[in-house]
Design an enzyme around this catalytic site. Sequence first.
Site, PDB file in Angstrom:
ATOM      1  N   HIS A  88      43.968  45.095  23.766  1.00  0.00           N
ATOM      2  CA  HIS A  88      42.603  45.081  24.502  1.00  0.00           C
ATOM      3  C   HIS A  88      42.819  44.698  25.887  1.00  0.00           C
ATOM      4  O   HIS A  88      42.284  45.311  26.734  1.00  0.00           O
ATOM      5  CB  HIS A  88      41.672  44.348  23.604  1.00  0.00           C
ATOM      6  CG  HIS A  88      40.294  44.124  24.285  1.00  0.00           C
ATOM      7  ND1 HIS A  88      39.369  45.037  24.496  1.00  0.00           N
ATOM      8  CD2 HIS A  88      39.825  43.063  24.673  1.00  0.00           C
ATOM      9  CE1 HIS A  88      38.250  44.626  25.069  1.00  0.00           C
ATOM     10  NE2 HIS A  88      38.565  43.236  25.155  1.00  0.00           N
ATOM     11  N   ASP A 117      42.164  63.374  54.169  1.00  0.00           N
ATOM     12  CA  ASP A 117      42.700  63.132  52.843  1.00  0.00           C
ATOM     13  C   ASP A 117      43.608  61.345  53.231  1.00  0.00           C
ATOM     14  O   ASP A 117      43.189  61.046  54.264  1.00  0.00           O
ATOM     15  CB  ASP A 117      43.818  64.078  52.471  1.00  0.00           C
ATOM     16  CG  ASP A 117      44.074  63.871  50.995  1.00  0.00           C
ATOM     17  OD1 ASP A 117      44.311  63.021  50.354  1.00  0.00           O
ATOM     18  OD2 ASP A 117      43.793  65.190  50.413  1.00  0.00           O
ATOM     19  N   TRP A 152      47.888  39.384  26.397  1.00  0.00           N
ATOM     20  CA  TRP A 152      48.269  40.004  27.854  1.00  0.00           C
ATOM     21  C   TRP A 152      48.942  39.334  28.850  1.00  0.00           C
ATOM     22  O   TRP A 152      49.568  39.809  29.854  1.00  0.00           O
ATOM     23  CB  TRP A 152      47.062  40.457  28.280  1.00  0.00           C
ATOM     24  CG  TRP A 152      46.321  39.430  29.576  1.00  0.00           C
ATOM     25  CD1 TRP A 152      45.340  38.499  29.104  1.00  0.00           C
ATOM     26  CD2 TRP A 152      46.339  39.517  30.792  1.00  0.00           C
ATOM     27  NE1 TRP A 152      45.053  37.932  30.107  1.00  0.00           N
ATOM     28  CE2 TRP A 152      45.709  38.722  31.083  1.00  0.00           C
ATOM     29  CE3 TRP A 152      47.034  40.249  31.871  1.00  0.00           C
ATOM     30  CZ2 TRP A 152      45.505  38.325  32.469  1.00  0.00           C
ATOM     31  CZ3 TRP A 152      46.820  40.439  32.882  1.00  0.00           C
ATOM     32  CH2 TRP A 152      46.163  39.003  33.546  1.00  0.00           C
ATOM     33  N   SER A 182      52.985  52.288  40.185  1.00  0.00           N
ATOM     34  CA  SER A 182      51.901  53.051  40.531  1.00  0.00           C
ATOM     35  C   SER A 182      50.956  52.172  41.579  1.00  0.00           C
ATOM     36  O   SER A 182      50.447  52.792  42.764  1.00  0.00           O
ATOM     37  CB  SER A 182      51.054  53.538  39.326  1.00  0.00           C
ATOM     38  OG  SER A 182      49.739  54.084  39.643  1.00  0.00           O
ATOM     39  N   SER A 183      50.648  51.174  41.120  1.00  0.00           N
ATOM     40  CA  SER A 183      49.774  50.083  41.820  1.00  0.00           C
ATOM     41  C   SER A 183      50.317  50.169  43.463  1.00  0.00           C
ATOM     42  O   SER A 183      49.776  49.981  44.289  1.00  0.00           O
ATOM     43  CB  SER A 183      49.532  48.935  41.166  1.00  0.00           C
ATOM     44  OG  SER A 183      49.168  49.298  40.052  1.00  0.00           O
ATOM     45  N   HIS A 266      46.768  35.395  39.571  1.00  0.00           N
ATOM     46  CA  HIS A 266      45.342  35.121  40.023  1.00  0.00           C
ATOM     47  C   HIS A 266      45.230  36.209  41.182  1.00  0.00           C
ATOM     48  O   HIS A 266      43.900  36.672  41.259  1.00  0.00           O
ATOM     49  CB  HIS A 266      45.362  33.754  40.488  1.00  0.00           C
ATOM     50  CG  HIS A 266      43.939  33.431  40.511  1.00  0.00           C
ATOM     51  ND1 HIS A 266      43.049  33.120  39.611  1.00  0.00           N
ATOM     52  CD2 HIS A 266      42.920  33.752  41.573  1.00  0.00           C
ATOM     53  CE1 HIS A 266      41.728  33.039  40.017  1.00  0.00           C
ATOM     54  NE2 HIS A 266      41.811  33.328  41.098  1.00  0.00           N
ATOM     55  N   GLU A 268      45.741  39.174  41.082  1.00  0.00           N
ATOM     56  CA  GLU A 268      45.284  40.315  40.283  1.00  0.00           C
ATOM     57  C   GLU A 268      43.684  40.182  39.891  1.00  0.00           C
ATOM     58  O   GLU A 268      43.359  41.424  40.062  1.00  0.00           O
ATOM     59  CB  GLU A 268      46.123  40.285  38.953  1.00  0.00           C
ATOM     60  CG  GLU A 268      45.461  41.003  37.889  1.00  0.00           C
ATOM     61  CD  GLU A 268      45.592  42.592  38.477  1.00  0.00           C
ATOM     62  OE1 GLU A 268      46.339  42.767  39.150  1.00  0.00           O
ATOM     63  OE2 GLU A 268      44.812  43.427  37.635  1.00  0.00           O
ATOM     64  N   TYR A 270      41.594  39.074  41.616  1.00  0.00           N
ATOM     65  CA  TYR A 270      40.781  39.309  43.217  1.00  0.00           C
ATOM     66  C   TYR A 270      41.059  40.939  43.621  1.00  0.00           C
ATOM     67  O   TYR A 270      39.945  41.444  43.780  1.00  0.00           O
ATOM     68  CB  TYR A 270      41.040  38.586  44.390  1.00  0.00           C
ATOM     69  CG  TYR A 270      40.642  37.181  43.955  1.00  0.00           C
ATOM     70  CD1 TYR A 270      41.496  36.059  43.724  1.00  0.00           C
ATOM     71  CD2 TYR A 270      39.333  37.061  43.868  1.00  0.00           C
ATOM     72  CE1 TYR A 270      41.080  34.830  43.483  1.00  0.00           C
ATOM     73  CE2 TYR A 270      38.811  35.492  43.613  1.00  0.00           C
ATOM     74  CZ  TYR A 270      39.791  34.553  43.352  1.00  0.00           C
ATOM     75  OH  TYR A 270      39.276  33.483  43.139  1.00  0.00           O
ATOM     76  N   SER A 281      28.045  45.927  48.055  1.00  0.00           N
ATOM     77  CA  SER A 281      27.975  45.686  49.661  1.00  0.00           C
ATOM     78  C   SER A 281      27.534  47.122  50.397  1.00  0.00           C
ATOM     79  O   SER A 281      26.700  47.004  51.371  1.00  0.00           O
ATOM     80  CB  SER A 281      29.205  45.135  50.312  1.00  0.00           C
ATOM     81  OG  SER A 281      29.629  44.057  49.776  1.00  0.00           O
ATOM     82  N   HIS A 315      45.768  26.839  38.381  1.00  0.00           N
ATOM     83  CA  HIS A 315      44.505  26.349  37.443  1.00  0.00           C
ATOM     84  C   HIS A 315      44.796  27.106  35.913  1.00  0.00           C
ATOM     85  O   HIS A 315      43.817  26.882  35.245  1.00  0.00           O
ATOM     86  CB  HIS A 315      43.142  26.692  38.192  1.00  0.00           C
ATOM     87  CG  HIS A 315      43.037  28.174  38.596  1.00  0.00           C
ATOM     88  ND1 HIS A 315      42.518  28.640  39.542  1.00  0.00           N
ATOM     89  CD2 HIS A 315      42.933  29.229  37.630  1.00  0.00           C
ATOM     90  CE1 HIS A 315      42.347  29.909  39.485  1.00  0.00           C
ATOM     91  NE2 HIS A 315      42.477  30.139  38.375  1.00  0.00           N
ATOM     92  N   HIS A 316      45.373  28.043  35.874  1.00  0.00           N
ATOM     93  CA  HIS A 316      45.860  28.562  34.592  1.00  0.00           C
ATOM     94  C   HIS A 316      46.647  27.724  33.844  1.00  0.00           C
ATOM     95  O   HIS A 316      47.014  27.941  32.660  1.00  0.00           O
ATOM     96  CB  HIS A 316      46.257  29.998  34.827  1.00  0.00           C
ATOM     97  CG  HIS A 316      45.336  30.891  35.436  1.00  0.00           C
ATOM     98  ND1 HIS A 316      44.250  31.636  34.795  1.00  0.00           N
ATOM     99  CD2 HIS A 316      45.588  31.492  36.939  1.00  0.00           C
ATOM    100  CE1 HIS A 316      43.943  32.521  35.681  1.00  0.00           C
ATOM    101  NE2 HIS A 316      44.421  32.391  37.004  1.00  0.00           N
ATOM    102  N   THR A 341      33.094  33.037  48.113  1.00  0.00           N
ATOM    103  CA  THR A 341      32.385  33.859  46.994  1.00  0.00           C
ATOM    104  C   THR A 341      31.092  33.519  46.858  1.00  0.00           C
ATOM    105  O   THR A 341      30.185  34.556  46.911  1.00  0.00           O
ATOM    106  CB  THR A 341      33.134  33.300  45.691  1.00  0.00           C
ATOM    107  OG1 THR A 341      34.330  33.475  45.647  1.00  0.00           O
ATOM    108  CG2 THR A 341      32.454  34.495  44.666  1.00  0.00           C
ATOM    109  N   LYS A 344      29.243  35.147  49.670  1.00  0.00           N
ATOM    110  CA  LYS A 344      28.829  36.616  49.457  1.00  0.00           C
ATOM    111  C   LYS A 344      27.593  36.884  48.888  1.00  0.00           C
ATOM    112  O   LYS A 344      26.773  37.678  49.249  1.00  0.00           O
ATOM    113  CB  LYS A 344      30.287  37.401  48.831  1.00  0.00           C
ATOM    114  CG  LYS A 344      31.133  37.730  49.825  1.00  0.00           C
ATOM    115  CD  LYS A 344      32.135  38.510  49.011  1.00  0.00           C
ATOM    116  CE  LYS A 344      33.364  38.919  49.521  1.00  0.00           C
ATOM    117  NZ  LYS A 344      33.229  39.998  50.072  1.00  0.00           N
ATOM    118  N   ARG A 463      40.927  30.722  21.432  1.00  0.00           N
ATOM    119  CA  ARG A 463      41.007  32.058  21.535  1.00  0.00           C
ATOM    120  C   ARG A 463      42.355  32.703  20.759  1.00  0.00           C
ATOM    121  O   ARG A 463      43.119  31.928  20.565  1.00  0.00           O
ATOM    122  CB  ARG A 463      41.014  32.561  23.115  1.00  0.00           C
ATOM    123  CG  ARG A 463      42.112  32.135  23.838  1.00  0.00           C
ATOM    124  CD  ARG A 463      41.964  32.182  25.212  1.00  0.00           C
ATOM    125  NE  ARG A 463      42.266  33.759  25.667  1.00  0.00           N
ATOM    126  CZ  ARG A 463      42.388  34.126  26.994  1.00  0.00           C
ATOM    127  NH1 ARG A 463      42.671  33.118  27.730  1.00  0.00           N
ATOM    128  NH2 ARG A 463      42.559  35.227  27.025  1.00  0.00           N
TER     129      ARG A 463
END
Lengths: 628, 404
Positions: A88, A117, A152, A182-183, A266, A268, A270, A281, A315-316, A341, A344, A463
Amino acid sequence: MSETTLAPDTAPESTPSHDVHGGHEEPTGLWSWITTVDHKRIGIMYFLTSLVFLAIGGIEALIIRVQLFAPEQAVVSAETYNQLFTMHGTTMIFLVAMPMAVAFFNYIVPLQIGARDVAFPRLNALSYWIYLFGGIYLNASWLFGAAPNNSWVGYAPLTSTQYNPGLNADFWVLGLSILGVSSIMGGVNFITTIIQLRAPGMKLMRMPIFTWMTFVTSFLLVTALPVIAVALILLAFDRFYATTFFVAASGGDPVLWQHLFWIFGHPEVYILVLPAFGVISDVIPTFSRKPLFGYPVVVYAGVLIGFIGWGVWSHHMFTSGLGPIADSFFVATTMIIAIPTGVKIFNWMATMWGGKIRFNTAMNFAIGLVALFTVGGLSGIMHASAPVDLQQHDSYFVVAHFHYVIVGGILLGMFSGVYYWFPKVTGRFMDEKLGAWHFWTTLVGFNLTFFPMHFSGMYGQPRRTWTYSETLNVELFNQLSTYGGFILGVSTLIFVWNLYKGAKSGERAGSNPWGAPSLEWSIPSPPHHYNFPALPTVQSREPMWHEAERKSIEVVTLAHPEREPEMPNPSFWPILLAAGVTATWALVMTGIWWVPLIGLAYTAFCTYMWAFEDPFAKKGAVGEVSHG
Amino acid sequence: MRFSRLAALTGVLLLAACGGEYPQSSIAPATDFAHRIQDLYFQIFLWTMGILAVVWIVLTYILVRFREKPDSPEPEQIHGHLGLEIAWTIVPALIVVAIAVPTIQTTFDTQTPDPDAMVVDVIGHQFWWEFRYPELGDERTANELRLPVDRPVALRIWSDDVLHSFWVPQLGGKRDAYPLRAVPEGDDTKYNWIFMTPQEVGTFMGQCAEFCGQSHAIMGMRVVVESQEDFDAWVADWNRGHGEMVETADVGSSSVDPMLEDELEGATPIAEIAALQEAQDTREDPTDLAGATRVDDPQDALVEEGRQLFQSGLGGCIACHAIEGTGAAGVLGPNLTLLGRRSTIAAGWLENTQENLVRWIKAPQEIKPGVLMPGVDVAGGNWPATGLTEDQVRAVAAYLLSLR
């Protein structure tokens, strides 16, 4: 700035909608899609594929919710449950959220900057096919009864062959490696596109915020994905070639995996959220009839978030025992990143302030993001306090937090973008009544699912747990979450139905049905194959909201050229090469060191043929010829 | 939801947070460590709720006040306001400082070792918790940790296999358990630590909080905080052990038949167990207990039978389990000394009763998939199925419950 006369609220559609693209008909049929190098088609393919994976990830979530409906159940076995939550998370992040954003990058960015293009059309197609094949490879693990089961984040040493001897972790390591390729390619493509292919007058500080956020995200993709690639390679070596990078007893260090993973992980998040910020926006100013408040600040805040995002990863790891000095450093950086943040959020609200707000589905979802992401951001502030996080980490409180930012934030932003740009892509509107149903069932279902998790987490439910003791007394919260989950499922079905209905029989839309300010609204809906007959010249941030500028642009963009611009030919090398990349990684699974080299040789062959293929060759060249 | 109702609901939920109703509640502190965290959390909670209220109230106002109406004019095309940008950057920054300063203070304070603290080892296994008292007499127990109230404790935490995390919410935050790294000779091994002083007597519930494999969900624990006298009594009882049981004839002070010991020297576990089983089967008359104390009470007889079964090695229990004062000295599984006093078994998952013990011994895999303990029909880890009969299981369970 030239005088600002806003385009009238119900702007007469500058051109009637149309199906026939003047000159040549666009080829249809499966082969034309398999060989396409058109960013618009690739964008559509990314989007539809991500919807399929959204359904798969959603079903995995619903089975989880059924299992957790009551304590001490065994609707599924512990092993199956562990596979379900692993897949998941992995599916939703890598196969849904990221590709859905890329779908938008693909379709919208060239149109917003006045390009025909992306910079590398074949590379673009390659990115898509690698995504598709990587996603299929990862999910093929279900057929082997060996879906990844290590969560994950795949912490060592649970992913070692000692504690996870089966194929599960192999699929995970290799599948993610494939997807990372790919990314990274996509990031390179969009950076180059945005730097090199802007139309005359499209200065960086005139680009729509969606393109700006794509720009920042692309830099993050190119720099963060290689980190997880390194981590996965080290883990692959531990699993297949008996190294001990993460094996404590041999002097390796499980904490090393955590650092490498989260230095990727992290940035990631963002990568996940900035595109959604970009979407709203653009949406909010359009339906407030006012320009974005504080455009430069919103740009700089996005760039700043991109930079500071590199400095918060541990922080993780507040429970990992890094020591008070390291903990305090990451407390500080994590709290600092909350500031741009929040800025914004305030700028979006200030955009709406004093505006003339139209509440259609696109705008509703954008406002929803503002409201719900704030909740997720604030629970994030709680986590940022290391001592408090020692209670919240690895509990359902954290699950609540990240679903508020990912679903309440990112997914709502994506929905907003779909309703907003659907008329541009298809030349038709989605249904507003169905859209209202979609929006409200999403809002109710989402909050019912995830708000109670703040409580079950606070009351001690960890969890990644297959079941929980009745003694915990958290059954009520779990029941509410399960009901909410099914409502979310229904809301997604409404969405899919609305997409289908809109595409088939939605009300026709012209080139600028919303009276929006940016350049993509100057061309027909749907656009010609070549987007712009000739490149327009841009003079401001809101080209379509300045009367004289708009007129001068539309003279160019709505014209029917006698000779259509030459576009690159379709090519089948991207899909063939993608198969090679996938096969090379998949063959590592055999454990025989030279077998992947076969895949590598095939990949090299495809690369060679690609390199010497002339994308503008006339008749008799490889693939269909598009224009004379 | 109206604000007053929301406040009332929050109040009710917070009040209900007392540990009784939610035994694993993270907002019902019972140690100094947990109180420090709670105080900090409450401060941050107030700040964040304040910010949420401001944002949502202003947003609601905007959506009502500035909705498009047929007669509303075109809005003024404002592009920005430097003053506002500065203001709403500085104010959040100040709030961040207000949160960060006590956070960092608490971070340092709660990670400062107390030289007077009693060190207790906490070792995570798949899927159970081991506890040791190295500063007392190296007493070892499992899944239920006993601590004296009002005495500083330093939990030294590590893992025997994969990552785990020790979390007893009422006692404070969690810490991960890592496998010990191989370090060069003379270097210190790195452990993780929790420093705390329990302040309330009671039994507290906890659970592993780092995904550790198949039965991560079934790796709970209990912490019993008691008076110094009660704690000392438990330690003394542990050290006394369970060696003084009903005497039986041909098994001396050792639980293993001395005639078998030579035979068993160097045998593989499977061969060892097979040999013990054979010896059991061929004993002449199991009731021939020359010199033994007569056993009249049927329950005592059941316990005695269980003791003999367990200590003889039948079923292989002693290969993994230890009971202080007896010959059982296995270290692979939980130490069972004073098991009868524990409130739960299977790592905090089942109430410690005869019925549950029987269930567990018969088929631990059904309660905890992936557990390394064999059942009567199913092998576990490297160990073959125990092959015990229904009656034998009942007897062993009665014996274990008697270990008080």
